[in-house]
Write an enzyme that holds these catalytic residues in place. Sequence first.
Site, PDB file in Angstrom:
ATOM      1  CD  GLU A   1      -2.034   4.210   3.284  1.00 33.77           C
ATOM      2  OE1 GLU A   1      -1.483   3.665   2.054  1.00 33.77           O
ATOM      3  OE2 GLU A   1      -3.006   4.383   3.517  1.00 33.77           O
TER       4      GLU A   1
ATOM      5  CB  CYS B   1      -6.665  -0.198   5.408  1.00 35.42           C
ATOM      6  SG  CYS B   1      -4.763  -0.769   5.309  1.00 35.42           S
TER       7      CYS B   1
ATOM      8  CG  HIS C   1      -2.049  -0.980   1.302  1.00 37.16           C
ATOM      9  ND1 HIS C   1      -3.088  -1.072   2.035  1.00 37.16           N
ATOM     10  CD2 HIS C   1      -2.043  -2.175   0.545  1.00 37.16           C
ATOM     11  CE1 HIS C   1      -3.872  -2.046   1.823  1.00 37.16           C
ATOM     12  NE2 HIS C   1      -3.378  -2.649   1.030  1.00 37.16           N
TER      13      HIS C   1
ATOM     14  CB  CYS D   1      -1.962   1.762   5.909  1.00 41.22           C
ATOM     15  SG  CYS D   1      -1.431   0.784   4.379  1.00 41.22           S
TER      16      CYS D   1
END
Length: 186
Positions: free
Chosen positions: A56, A84, A54, A87
């Site tokens: 992040e 999420c 992801h 993250c």
Amino acid sequence: MTIWDEAMDHALAVARQAPNHGDVPIGALVLDPAREIIASACNERELTGDPTAHAEVVALRRAAQVMGQWRLEDCTLVVTLEPCAMCAGASVLARIDHLVFGAFDPKAGAVASLFDVVRDPRLNHRLRVTSGVRAKECGEVIRGFFGKISGGDVSEWPMELASKASVGQPTEGSNPSVTAVEGAKE
């Protein structure tokens, strides 16, 4: 214009690179204590075949390399979409000081919409949060992507059909302590 607009501009520019390799357009960057960008990333799950890639997490990894340590104390994470659970947890573990995000994610958001991982008093570290920075624009980038891959414009979809593209404001049952503020300030 807020103090976070320039950083979010950069995060949006990074996010717009993700569809070039088939990834959802989410961008993240890490700022050092002087608010200088030390790392940035877009989603790279499709590019790398890594489910943890992801934006992040990739940005946090890059920032740790730049800093030469895993503790990113006094740093700020800026991201176009509410993180999420993975993250948000990575941000806590990296000891990020401040999280700034754009659009809320009512399907998977773990900072305000579904959970509040980054300020959970049971954890050993908590982040300051600024939410809703350029939320409309951040949400439009993601909705536009899903509209293109689905062959239609998701902005017209009912919320229950929009699935992953339903980004924007917190929904009923979301964390009442966080609200979207267009042009949010620290």
